[in-house]
Scaffold this active site. Structure first.
Site, PDB file in Angstrom:
ATOM      1  N   GLU A  55      -7.133  -0.932  -1.130  1.00 37.83           N
ATOM      2  CA  GLU A  55      -7.122   0.431  -0.612  1.00 37.83           C
ATOM      3  C   GLU A  55      -7.045   1.400  -1.783  1.00 37.83           C
ATOM      4  OE1 GLU A  55      -4.717   3.367   2.511  1.00 37.83           O
ATOM      5  OE2 GLU A  55      -3.894   1.396   2.047  1.00 37.83           O
ATOM      6  N   CYS A  76      -4.144   3.298   5.450  1.00 38.63           N
ATOM      7  CA  CYS A  76      -3.922   4.592   6.098  1.00 38.63           C
ATOM      8  C   CYS A  76      -5.088   5.549   5.940  1.00 38.63           C
ATOM      9  CB  CYS A  76      -2.644   5.217   5.549  1.00 38.63           C
ATOM     10  SG  CYS A  76      -1.134   4.402   6.110  1.00 38.63           S
ATOM     11  N   ASN A 114      -5.863   0.462  12.313  1.00 39.43           N
ATOM     12  CA  ASN A 114      -4.854   0.111  11.312  1.00 39.43           C
ATOM     13  C   ASN A 114      -3.545   0.792  11.662  1.00 39.43           C
ATOM     14  OD1 ASN A 114      -4.001  -0.673   8.370  1.00 39.43           O
ATOM     15  ND2 ASN A 114      -3.556   1.508   8.529  1.00 39.43           N
ATOM     16  N   GLU A 115      -2.518  -0.001  11.986  1.00 39.50           N
ATOM     17  CA  GLU A 115      -1.149   0.510  12.167  1.00 39.50           C
ATOM     18  C   GLU A 115      -1.028   1.624  13.196  1.00 39.50           C
ATOM     19  OE1 GLU A 115       0.927   1.451   8.588  1.00 39.50           O
ATOM     20  OE2 GLU A 115       0.539  -0.492   7.659  1.00 39.50           O
TER      21      GLU A 115
END
Length: 842
Positions: A58, A264, A395-396
């Site tokens: 990332e 994120c 994602n999350e």
């Protein structure tokens, strides 16, 4: 079978760059704990995936621009903005420069004369007509541009000089003091409009403070964009390539997969499409922005607080995975924000566009060279498909129901058009809690094949949860542990992770893949720690955690051999410590605190009618005062305002307190088992912006979630709280009703797993001894005969040791031992990770 599963003992020695020597079998140490490992060599355990260990890349901590992406010029297209970082301007990292007293002017322009509609800004220079030179100089990242004597550096720039003949461009490399680092390069820009000009500079000396200057002369106007300098030596010699030393560090991990681009930055911010020169700067990462000619790619605000150029885009990620021999694993936005945000996008047209974008991505990766998106891949230099097999959606996400509503639509569309693609779900941002439980329930209901788990917990948590996956449903979804790390880069952190990874391998029938995160960090600007690989402009180094990941990847094996080990005597102990009161960005009041022993003896009783002299403010945050017979934390800021009272030796007690939230973002925090500022439990009521409640354990300053639910807290209401501590058990009551309870997990410092290399037949015994005493261990192979000489690779260091740019105290050492047999004794050093390779006798 992947190459690293076939590696011989000799090849493993070479990979780990250890020191090979013959030593006698270790003698029993005087300060050693006795252990036993029994290996059932006749039994067959689960197969281990060829992609068990991989990487997650990332763009955080400047992992891409200024890091893995080899571009040496910062802000090469003058796109930096306050939308990226409040300290940025379009001229960040640039300064005007002139020879002699030459007069000129530099202005960043955003108009219809731009190079491309997505490349919005460019630099317009007014040049002197008196023979002098005027232009700009770039300082690169951090201390400057690093160059090495004798190495070649490829320069390029897009330029136009309207309304005049050839305009000479002079390109120079100098150090911070102005001393030349290479012979100047002269190029002539003509009047045909935007065109790319390039040349090569060969460094005549070395420097870490280099500056790149581009100047013009002869009067008139000169426009510049995409000013670039690349080292000729990139990873695999790729154009627009990767920094060789960082990429080699990653390659040494021999990863089975590469997950990209986040994280994120994938699913936060706006999801709007590109709409021209003024489109939103805080957008989610969208793959179509990152492919095609580099000068036509967008730049964007990075979630982590800087600019990302997208020079390292989806094509380069796929190419890197291919160069590593790894499976590519792209992650696409699910239209539900994560990473602390709670928002779902409801626009049907926008959702459908993103679903189509995902289908187009698969075509870009796998489509024939004459397909719409496959042709772009071919034009970029890769006519053959990349062989994409897995795509992760989301994602999350903190809104599991909203996420799965959208996830089902993505998966349905993907499976309808590409039935061979595995679509991966996720379980939120933590190792447990209400979001995690609901997400897993939905994953099971939807028959999701692979579920991504993320967690960053304390070393104690990792030492205590080796059996986490022992109880997972063997018929349910498999686990991809996409992000995990203990909270630190010390060797003690790496030891805890190694101990935990033995449990991942033992449960290889459930855990299919795992990747430590984050992967990369610039020493000069880091948004998140810990990290696996660190770098500055000239050096890269692996953390202690990196050495563990590399050791396990090199010695994974193909199948698990069932084995058991004795535990550490006295590893379990009671919950012990004083009591505490705290808040988190909230003002709250507390009254009638009472602590009684299990036998009914009063240990503490305080109604604050006489002040609060028995309490100690241990964190410094917040303001505490007695008001109207209650103890009040008056500020609505401060992330931990803890005050404590009592004895750090207390155990087996009941804590009672009345708590009232006054105002602020959350509820209140009730501490127990408090042994210091970084060693305690607390009951976090109304935490996470008053969305849930949980018991958290803090050890070594790192927090881990123990148990949670969706309880929230009302302001102005008095709550009666009771915590009962008995040995390692705690039971919690809210207003007289049982809220929950737990048994404190037991940190176990001695862990092991045994696997088999199917090509060589070797037994690979991995043992972690994360304590201050050696472990004298009887190893019983169940009658299997092995060669007496065995290879050991050992990581051993002080638990506080950290690898740095100048010192690598945590590094593997390889040796041989004599005396291996179907049953033998070996002493594993204190604070160590050991890989023992045992060769079967013919």
């Amino acid at each position: 079978m992947r190459a690293n599963r076939r590696r011989t003992a000799a090849a493993t020695s070479a990979l780990l760059a250890g020191v090979l020597c013959a030593v006698p079998a270790a003698a029993p140490a005087s300060a050693a704990t006795e252990y036993g490992i029994d290996v059932d060599t006749a039994a067959a355990g689960p197969q281990i995936s060829d992609r068990m260990y991989g990487i997650f890349l990332e763009d955080i901590n400047h992992a891409a621009d200024g890091g893995l992406y080899a571009e040496l010029v910062q802000n090469r297209s003058f796109e930096y903005s306050t939308a990226d970082n409040e300290n940025y301007t379009p001229m960040t990292s640039w300064e005007e420069v002139a020879t002699g007293n030459a007069a000129g002017n530099a202005k960043v322009v955003n108009d219809d004369g731009r190079l491309h509609e997505r490349n919005r800004n460019y630099l317009r220079l007014a040049l002197p007509a008196d023979g002098g030179e005027y232009g700009v100089v770039n300082s690169g990242y951090s201390t400057g541009i690093t160059v090495s004597e004798g190495k070649r550096y490829d320069f390029s720039v897009w330029a136009k000089a309207p309304g005049r003949g050839a305009t000479p461009l002079r390109v120079r490399l100098r150090d911070a003091q102005g001393e030349p680092l290479a012979e100047p390069l002269t190029l002539d820009a003509d009047e045909r409009g935007w065109a790319r000009y390039s040349g090569t500079l060969t460094a005549s000396s070395s420097s870490t403070t280099g500056r790149l200057a581009v100047t013009g002369s002869g009067g008139g106007s000169l426009s510049l964009d995409m000013v670039s300098l690349f080292p000729r030596d990139t990873f695999k010699g790729r154009e627009n390539g990767l920094r060789e030393d960082i990429a080699q560090k990653i390659a040494a991990l021999d990863p089975g997969f590469v997950r990209f681009p986040g994280g994120c930055l994938v699913n936060t911010g706006s999801h709007e499409a590109y709409e021209g020169p003024d489109w939103p700067r805080e957008r989610s990462y969208q793959w179509k922005d990152t492919v095609g000619p580099v000068e036509e790619r967008a730049a964007n605000h990075n979630f982590w607080g800087y600019n990302q150029s997208y020079g390292l885009g989806y094509y380069e990620y796929f190419q890197f995975a291919e160069d590593l021999g790894a499976m590519p694993l792209p992650v696409v936005p699910a239209m539900v924000t994560g990473c602390g945000e709670n928002r779902a996008t409801d626009a049907p047209e926008l959702l459908q566009r993103h679903i189509q974008d995902t289908l187009d991505l698969i075509e870009f990766a796998n489509g024939p060279a004459d397909s719409a998106w496959g042709s772009l891949r071919a034009e970029m230099g890769h006519p053959e498909p990349f062989g994409l097999t897995h795509v992760q959606v989301g994602n999350e996400e903190n809104l599991p129901d909203a996420f799965f509503e959208r996830f089902a639509k993505f998966r349905g569309a993907i499976e309808a058009e590409y039935p061979g693609i595995t679509v991966i779900g996720n379980s939120g941002p933590a190792s447990g809690g209400t979001v995690f439980e609901r997400a897993w329930e939905l994953n099971r209901q939807h028959d999701v094949e692979l579920v991504d788990e993320h967690y960053y917990n304390s070393p104690e948590w990792f030492l205590s949860n080796n059996e986490r996956y022992d109880s997972y449903d063997r018929e349910g979804p498999k686990v991809y542990l996409g992000e995990f790390a203990s909270q630190g880069n010390r060797f003690s952190n790496a030891l805890a992770e190694a101990a935990y990874m033995t449990g991942l391998e033992r449960n290889a029938d459930v855990v299919e893949m795992a990747s430590y995160a984050p992967l990369l960090a610039a020493a000069w600007d880091t948004q998140w720690t810990p990290d696996m690989i660190w770098f500055d402009n000239s050096t890269t180094w692996g953390s202690a955690n990196y050495e563990v990941q590399r050791l396990f990847s090199a010695n994974t094996g193909d199948s698990v051999v069932p084995s058991t080990a004795t535990g550490t005597p006295g590893a379990a102990g009671p919950i012990t410590g004083a009591v505490g009161l705290s808040t988190w960005n909230t003002s709250a009041e507390y009254d009638d605190v009472r602590v009684t022993s299990a036998e009914g003896e009063t240990l503490l009783s305080d109604d604050f009618s006489s002040g609060a002299d028995g309490w100690t403010h241990i964190t410094g945050a917040g303001t505490w005062a007695v008001e109207n017979g209650a103890y009040v934390q008056t500020e609505t800021t401060g992330e931990n305002t803890m005050v404590t009272a009592g004895d750090s030796g207390w155990t087996d007690y009941d804590l009672e307190v009345t708590a009232t939230k006054r105002e602020g973002a959350e509820g209140f925090l009730i501490g127990f088992g408090v042994r210091g500022t970084d060693d305690y439990y607390w009951w976090n009521l109304g935490g996470w912006n008053n969305t849930q409640s949980a018991v958290e354990r803090t050890s070594g300053g790192a927090k881990s979630l123990v148990v949670s639910d969706d309880t929230t807290i009302e302001a102005g209401r008095a709550y009666d709280i009771r915590v009962e501590v008995r040995g390692r058990d705690a039971t919690l009551y809210l207003d007289g009703e049982k809220w929950g309870g737990f048994t404190a997990p037991t940190p176990e410092p001695f862990r092991q797993v045994v696997t088999r290399d199917e090509r060589t037949g070797e037994l690979i015994v991995k043992v972690v001894n994360a304590q201050g005493e050696a472990a004298r261990t009887s190893i019983d192979l169940g009658g299997a005969r092995v060669e007496p000489t065995a290879e050991l690779t050992v990581l051993s260091a002080d638990p506080a040791a950290e690898n740095t740019a100048d010192d690598r105290p945590v590094s593997p050492e390889t040796s041989t031992i004599e005396g291996a047999d179907s049953s033998f004794i070996h002493t594993f050093p204190a604070h160590s990770v050991t890989v023992m390779r045992l060769t079967p006798q013919d």
